[in-house]
Design an enzyme around this catalytic site. Structure first.
Site, PDB file in Angstrom:
ATOM      1  N   TYR A 146      39.126  75.181 119.811  1.00 36.09           N
ATOM      2  CA  TYR A 146      38.917  73.959 120.887  1.00 36.09           C
ATOM      3  C   TYR A 146      37.722  73.402 120.816  1.00 36.09           C
ATOM      4  O   TYR A 146      36.724  74.202 120.862  1.00 36.09           O
ATOM      5  CB  TYR A 146      39.419  74.678 122.340  1.00 36.09           C
ATOM      6  CG  TYR A 146      39.285  73.617 123.492  1.00 36.09           C
ATOM      7  CD1 TYR A 146      40.165  72.492 123.334  1.00 36.09           C
ATOM      8  CD2 TYR A 146      38.258  73.406 124.267  1.00 36.09           C
ATOM      9  CE1 TYR A 146      39.994  71.594 124.471  1.00 36.09           C
ATOM     10  CE2 TYR A 146      38.105  72.417 125.257  1.00 36.09           C
ATOM     11  CZ  TYR A 146      38.987  71.490 125.315  1.00 36.09           C
ATOM     12  OH  TYR A 146      38.883  70.599 126.345  1.00 36.09           O
ATOM     13  N   ASP A 239      30.254  74.684 116.510  1.00 31.74           N
ATOM     14  CA  ASP A 239      30.714  74.313 117.891  1.00 31.74           C
ATOM     15  C   ASP A 239      30.280  75.637 118.838  1.00 31.74           C
ATOM     16  O   ASP A 239      31.072  76.622 119.022  1.00 31.74           O
ATOM     17  CB  ASP A 239      31.954  73.959 118.286  1.00 31.74           C
ATOM     18  CG  ASP A 239      32.191  73.737 119.720  1.00 31.74           C
ATOM     19  OD1 ASP A 239      31.208  73.801 120.417  1.00 31.74           O
ATOM     20  OD2 ASP A 239      33.369  73.163 119.962  1.00 31.74           O
ATOM     21  N   LYS A 267      28.033  74.607 128.147  1.00 34.59           N
ATOM     22  CA  LYS A 267      27.904  75.720 129.164  1.00 34.59           C
ATOM     23  C   LYS A 267      26.654  76.426 129.548  1.00 34.59           C
ATOM     24  O   LYS A 267      26.031  75.918 130.458  1.00 34.59           O
ATOM     25  CB  LYS A 267      29.059  76.762 128.301  1.00 34.59           C
ATOM     26  CG  LYS A 267      30.608  75.700 128.363  1.00 34.59           C
ATOM     27  CD  LYS A 267      31.633  76.927 128.094  1.00 34.59           C
ATOM     28  CE  LYS A 267      32.952  75.999 128.321  1.00 34.59           C
ATOM     29  NZ  LYS A 267      33.671  75.775 127.034  1.00 34.59           N
TER      30      LYS A 267
HETATM   31  C1  LIG Z   1      34.370  74.580 126.754  1.00 35.74           C
HETATM   32  C2  LIG Z   1      34.356  74.174 125.265  1.00 35.74           C
HETATM   33  C3  LIG Z   1      33.970  72.746 124.572  1.00 35.74           C
HETATM   34  C4  LIG Z   1      34.179  71.714 125.657  1.00 35.74           C
HETATM   35  O1  LIG Z   1      33.092  71.435 126.606  1.00 35.74           O
HETATM   36  P1  LIG Z   1      33.245  70.707 128.062  1.00 35.74           P
HETATM   37  O2  LIG Z   1      31.923  70.807 128.525  1.00 35.74           O
HETATM   38  O3  LIG Z   1      34.526  71.337 128.608  1.00 35.74           O
HETATM   39  O4  LIG Z   1      33.741  69.333 127.559  1.00 35.74           O
HETATM   40  C5  LIG Z   1      33.843  72.453 123.430  1.00 35.74           C
HETATM   41  N1  LIG Z   1      33.844  73.443 122.444  1.00 35.74           N
HETATM   42  C6  LIG Z   1      33.938  74.807 122.926  1.00 35.74           C
HETATM   43  C7  LIG Z   1      33.945  75.814 121.797  1.00 35.74           C
HETATM   44  C8  LIG Z   1      34.263  75.027 124.291  1.00 35.74           C
HETATM   45  O5  LIG Z   1      34.149  76.455 124.641  1.00 35.74           O
END
Ligand SMILES: *Cc1c(COP(=O)(O)O)cnc(C)c1O
Length: 426
Positions: A146, A239, A267
């Protein structure tokens, strides 16, 4: 018997009338675990209290950001202090420079950094940049990975080892999915094969997968991605929105010793406020406007309050012993949960890196999305509901990671394990 969730239920009814599904992000609705959400009234350290006054030990941590726990006094103080001078300017401020420097110091691969406000923005922007830099259109992502909800990333795998994507959501045009190649996580040959045409702009990957439940990178997988991307002139994007400052100081790239070309991060680095960033090789980053031809912008990008909360979080995490403590708590929780499942005779597999973990209700091993999906989600739903009854707030999906924070005590972990033993019985 009095209804323990009366007020939450009343708020949920109002919410459903004005917010689709009653929530501002779908997983919060708790549908996959067969219940309704508890509306949160307040947080304090490792605990949250819902609208009815029920108290829970929190293992969501706002889905990762709250590595210090709720209402950390130093974070609140940093926000207040910054707030007194104004909340946003739309002109550059020094704190943005400090934020970029702090990221570069912890993750040296981020030679240059641009701040944004969400993880979705960071991955969407990094991909545009990689495409602009290489002049290529295709991207590769892992099945079950994701990376936020940009069109080209909401793509489902077809059948087969490496498949051209099909839209994974209504509203995603075929054109947006067509250039996304989906491969199984931990399958290096599938990536190598997809790269062979020499027309792939970027590989985007969670260096520890956290959004199919936690899946650990197989030995050699990240190194292999690095070598294959270098060979084909493809931009390797880690990511680290979830793993950055979570699995280690400096993230998974430091933990595994593999250097990506670009990193997306969010995050934890927002300290509970909306901040994220992307960055990497200076020659790539200099392709961004105003220096280069790849456009990217944001009204609230580099917001001073978010920068202040993020900087303070990084400062606290840099103190001695923090990651040892997180490892200790993660080990204790992971081993305890697995033992509880075994004692109850429930098939289970525990995947963990540091303070991030998933207890899969299947014998495992879980190494990719296909194996993750063999987990018994109905059993997870029961486990979730019983844990909530027992005062533990778990992520409401089998395919998510739980997060321990520095605010959790050994006693908190004991209490969670006690609850788990009860929840898993019969
Ligand atoms: C949470 C997450 C996202 C998206 O971040 P948001 O701040 O919710 O848009 C993208 N990549 C990873 C790996 C994530 O855990």
């Amino acid at each position: 018997m009095a209804n323990r969730y009366e007020r939450s239920q009343a708020i949920f009814e109002r919410a459903k009338a004005v917010i689709p599904g009653g929530v501002n992000s779908p997983v919060r609705a708790c549908r996959s675990v067969g219940t309704d959400p508890a509306f949160v009234a307040q947080g304090d350290g490792a605990a949250i209290v819902d609208a009815d006054g029920n108290r829970y030990l929190d293992l969501i941590g706002s889905w990762g950001p709250l590595i210090l726990g709720h209402t950390h006094p130093e974070i609140l103080e940093a926000i207040k202090e910054t707030m007194a001078s104004g909340t946003t300017f739309g002109a550059p401020t020094e704190i943005e420079v400090r934020f970029a420097e702090a990221l570069r110091d912890a993750l040296p691969s981020m030679e240059m950094v641009r701040a944004v406000s969400s993880g979705t923005e960071s991955t969407m922007s990094a991909l545009r940049l990689a495409r602009g830099f290489t002049g290529r259109a295709k991207i590769i992502k892992a099945d079950g990975g994701y990376h936020g909800h940009a069109d080209c990333l909401l793509v489902a795998a077809g059948s087969g080892a490496a498949t051209l994507g099909i839209p994974g959501s209504a509203g995603v045009p075929e054109g947006a999915a067509r250039d996304t190649i989906v491969v199984p996580y931990n399958d290096l040959p599938a990536v190598e094969q997809a790269l062979a045409g020499g027309d792939v702009a970027a590989v985007i990957v969670e260096p520890v997968a956290g959004n199919m439940g936690l899946v650990v990178p197989a030995p050699g997988y990240l190194e292999g991605l690095r070598a294959a991307c270098t060979k084909h002139g493809t931009v390797l994007i880690f990511d680290e929105v979830m793993t950055g400052f979570r699995v280690a100081w400096g993230g998974a790239q430091r933990l595994y010793g593999v250097t990506p070309d670009l990193t997306t991060i969010g995050k934890v680095i927002g300290g509970g406020l909306p901040a994220a960033a992307f960055g990497g090789r200076a020659d790539i980053m200099q392709k961004l406007a105003p220096l280069g031809s790849v456009y990217q912008a944001g009204t609230l990008s580099g917001n001073p309050l978010a920068m202040a909360a993020g900087l303070k979080t990084m400062e606290i995490l840099a103190r001695p012993g923090t990651y040892e403590r997180l490892e200790h708590l993660g080990t204790k929780l992971g081993e305890g949960l697995f033992a509880a499942a075994q004692a109850a005779g429930v098939p289970a597999c525990l995947n963990r890196v540091g303070s991030m973990l998933t207890l899969f209700f299947c014998a495992g091993p879980v190494t990719d999305y296909a194996t993750a999906k063999t987990a018994d989600t109905a059993r997870f739903g029961t486990f979730y509901r019983r844990m909530r009854e027992r005062g533990v707030f778990l992520p409401p999906s089998q395919f998510e990671a739980m997060f321990v924070s520095l605010a959790h005590t050994d006693e908190d972990v004991q209490q969670i394990l006690e609850a788990a033993r009860g929840a898993l019985a019969d």
